[in-house]
Enzyme design. Structure first.
Site, short mmCIF file in Angstrom:
data_model
loop_
_atom_site.label_atom_id
_atom_site.label_comp_id
_atom_site.label_asym_id
_atom_site.label_seq_id
_atom_site.Cartn_x
_atom_site.Cartn_y
_atom_site.Cartn_z
N CYS A 136 -7.49 5.55 20.58
CA CYS A 136 -8.04 6.88 20.87
C CYS A 136 -9.37 6.76 21.61
O CYS A 136 -10.40 6.45 21.00
CB CYS A 136 -8.22 7.67 19.57
SG CYS A 136 -8.96 9.29 19.81
N CYS A 139 -12.05 9.34 20.54
CA CYS A 139 -12.68 9.03 19.25
C CYS A 139 -13.66 7.86 19.36
O CYS A 139 -14.72 7.88 18.76
CB CYS A 139 -11.63 8.66 18.19
SG CYS A 139 -10.12 9.60 18.26
N ASP A 140 -13.29 6.82 20.10
CA ASP A 140 -14.04 5.56 20.04
C ASP A 140 -14.77 5.19 21.33
O ASP A 140 -15.55 4.24 21.34
CB ASP A 140 -13.08 4.40 19.68
CG ASP A 140 -12.40 4.63 18.34
OD1 ASP A 140 -13.05 5.23 17.47
OD2 ASP A 140 -11.23 4.23 18.18
#
Ligand code: NAP
Length: 313
Positions: A136, A139-140
């Site tokens: 992701c 997200c990261d």
């Protein structure tokens, strides 16, 4: 364990399909509950930018997910944050059982639980998950500011997420196993034009290496001449497709060879009153707009199913 009151409809999954089904169900005056184990939004919420939701030229996935949720809440749809263990078909009614043992008897069920990222199954992938291995970018990606990352895959996800990462990282290597991308033309053109993205063709990763700081090197093999190579990188983002989350699907329900559920045009399975929509349903195109359309169809069909059942009593 509690057996709750009877619902007309239980929706399992809070992505665009499940939330749209919720809006249509409430508009059809169905007593409905939506059960989602995480936060509503699904994959949509983990997408950087959405440019193909009609009526809005450009919006972040998170904003669009927030808009969906706001809309759903305006209909007072109850949303329960719990995990569903099974969907048990019955003759008079169906039952949705949670992992905490609670049961929700209902006339109809819409299962909209999508898929989970496919894994490469190479050494280092599981060991260094969260230490440089990610599925992701939204997200990261933040952790890779001015760093070097490798993206694996050639589809819409890999190209979209490469473009997102290129805004943050110093360098993005997009590694694809063939010599043509699967992604849509607009995305292909954009990745090819991005000076920070270098596409490496006909190549697959074979091992992820790390030190105490996290991922530091990816080993590759050329799919044509089998020569091996390596790239020093701080992270690897894997976007090689999805596996359908079909664990809740009642036994005996037809699925295709890849595990996607085969339904009729309303999304109804061979168990009357049990519908499957969105990315878990066999279909041509996995898109937010398609999942939303299927949610609307299945909720209207569920309302019709309940009406016809009552007429025959
Ligand atoms: P996908 O379309 O299935 O593409 C997966 C990519 O990973 C393919 O290029 C595939 O290579 C490659 N791949 C698969 N297994 C691999 C392996 N073991 N090792 C190396 N590479 C591997 O998956 P996706 O990109 O996640 O998209 C899923 C669905 O969501 C698609 O229908 C897509 O159109 C849709 N989607 C749409 C949008 C959008 O409209 N903006 C955004 C994201 C996703 P091959 O090409 O050689 O098979």
């Amino acid at each position: 364990m509690t057996v709750h009151e009877m619902y007309d409809l239980v929706i399992v999954g809070g992505g665009p399909g499940g939330m749209t089904a919720g809006i249509y169900a409430k508009r059809a005056a169905l007593k409905t509950i939506l059960i989602e184990k995480g936060f509503p939004g699904g994959q949509m919420a983990a997408t950087d930018v959405v440019e193909n939701w009609p009526g809005i030229e450009n919006i972040t996935g998170q904003e669009l997910a927030d808009n969906f949720l706001h809309h759903v809440k305006s209909y007072d749809l109850p949303i329960l944050q719990e995990e569903v263990e099974s969907v048990i078909p019955g003759i008079n009614h169906h039952t949705v059982r949670l992992t905490n043992g609670d049961e929700y008897p209902c006339q109809s069920v819409i299962i909209a639980v999508g898929g989970s990222p496919k894994k490469l199954n190479i050494p280092g992938e599981n060991e260094y998950y969260g230490k440089g291995v990610s599925y992701c970018a939204v997200c990261d990606g933040f952790f890779f500011r001015n760093k070097t990352v490798v993206v694996i895959g050639g589809g819409d996800s890999a190209t979209e997420e490469s473009l997102y990462l290129a805004k943050i990282a110093k360098k993005v290597y997009l590694v694809h196993r063939r010599d043509t991308l699967r992604a849509g033309m607009i995305l292909q053109e954009r990745v090819k034009a991005d000076p920070k993205i270098e596409i490496i063709w006909n190549t697959v990763p074979i091992e992820i290496k790390a030190d105490e700081q996290g991922v530091n090197e990816i080993l590759f093999e050329n799919t044509l001449n089998h020569e091996q190579s390596s790239i020093q990188a701080d992270g690897i983002f894997i976007f090689i497709g999805f596996n359908p989350n079909n664990q809740l699907i009642p036994a005996g329900t037809p699925m295709n060879a890849d595990g996607y559920v085969v339904t009729d045009c309303k999304g109804e399975t061979t168990n009357p009153g049990i519908f499957v929509i969105g990315d878990l349903r066999q279909k041509y195109a996995k898109q937010i707009v398609v999942a939303a359309g299927e949610g609307a169809t299945a909720a209207l069909a569920a309302a019709h199913y309940i009406d016809s059942k009552q007429e025959t009593l």
